[in-house]
Design a protein around this motif. Sequence first.
Motif, PDB file in Angstrom:
ATOM      1  N   ALA A 119       7.414   3.051   8.260  1.00 17.75           N
ATOM      2  CA  ALA A 119       5.981   2.523   8.533  1.00 17.75           C
ATOM      3  C   ALA A 119       5.351   1.781   7.268  1.00 17.75           C
ATOM      4  N   GLY A 120       4.790   0.847   7.420  1.00 14.39           N
ATOM      5  CA  GLY A 120       4.225   0.356   5.838  1.00 14.39           C
ATOM      6  C   GLY A 120       5.080  -0.718   5.468  1.00 14.39           C
ATOM      7  N   SER A 121       4.540  -1.404   4.232  1.00 14.95           N
ATOM      8  CA  SER A 121       5.232  -2.481   3.744  1.00 14.95           C
ATOM      9  C   SER A 121       6.340  -2.014   2.861  1.00 14.95           C
ATOM     10  N   ASN A 169       0.846  -1.172   0.083  1.00 16.21           N
ATOM     11  CA  ASN A 169      -0.229   0.041  -0.132  1.00 16.21           C
ATOM     12  C   ASN A 169       0.983   1.263  -0.054  1.00 16.21           C
ATOM     13  N   SER A 202       0.683   4.496   2.096  1.00 21.68           N
ATOM     14  CA  SER A 202       0.448   4.560   3.457  1.00 21.68           C
ATOM     15  C   SER A 202       1.975   4.783   4.165  1.00 21.68           C
ATOM     16  N   LEU A 203       2.967   4.911   2.907  1.00 23.85           N
ATOM     17  CA  LEU A 203       4.465   4.927   3.521  1.00 23.85           C
ATOM     18  C   LEU A 203       4.698   6.135   4.029  1.00 23.85           C
ATOM     19  N   LYS A 204       5.738   6.228   4.707  1.00 22.21           N
ATOM     20  CA  LYS A 204       6.669   7.403   5.357  1.00 22.21           C
ATOM     21  C   LYS A 204       7.563   7.820   4.614  1.00 22.21           C
TER      22      LYS A 204
END
Length: 224
Positions: free
Chosen positions: A38-40, A13, A16-18
């Motif tokens: 944060a995030g995948s 996603n 949704s990443l920083k």
Amino acid sequence: MEHVEDSSSASVNLFSLKMVIQEVKQTLSGVYEITPEAGSAFFLRAAYLSVVGEDRLCVHECFTDEEYADILNAALVYRTEVAAMSYLARAEHCRSALSSKLLKKGLDKHAVESALDYLESVHYLDDGRFAGAWLRTRAIDHVEGRQRLSAELACRGISRMVARNALDDFFATHDEHELCRVALQKCLRQKKTEDKIYASLQRSGFSIKEIRSVLNEQKCTQKC
């Protein structure tokens, strides 16, 4: 052919990443697995970056909004490349057909164009190679002249110049006059009239000059 990592398995996603990188791992030449704070994790090809330099893909590196958008775009284009390679691994494709398939999957048009540009640059995608392969396969079950084959290639999105070069190569080893003679013999076995023979051979892509030539040869043979 270079192996391509499949980023779809990571359930990415991207939005949704920083903007801070926690881990960077090079998986292929020019391809990186990026793990954000944060995030995948996700994959990108450095060649798709236009703002961020490859040397900036470092742990704890921070990015501006513009740079972050560039990274996201590179990841999206790489995801599109992976999808394109899944098709190319199964069969040769021309650019037009491959683009249509990717767009039907809902992939972004800009990402599709960028990914296909890259695949053409490394010769994984090649309309000339596709055209040559298509002509050789077509010749197995069809006896056709240049005009018909040219039209068929155009319908498949092959440019006029690429088609002309492929046809020149094809007819360098396939005598068009002999092909027309073979097509004529089929018409004669079907007991077609001369008018219907002309129509049939024209539909098969042979020129009027070529048709007249083989018909005259046939008439001379019958007289002798």
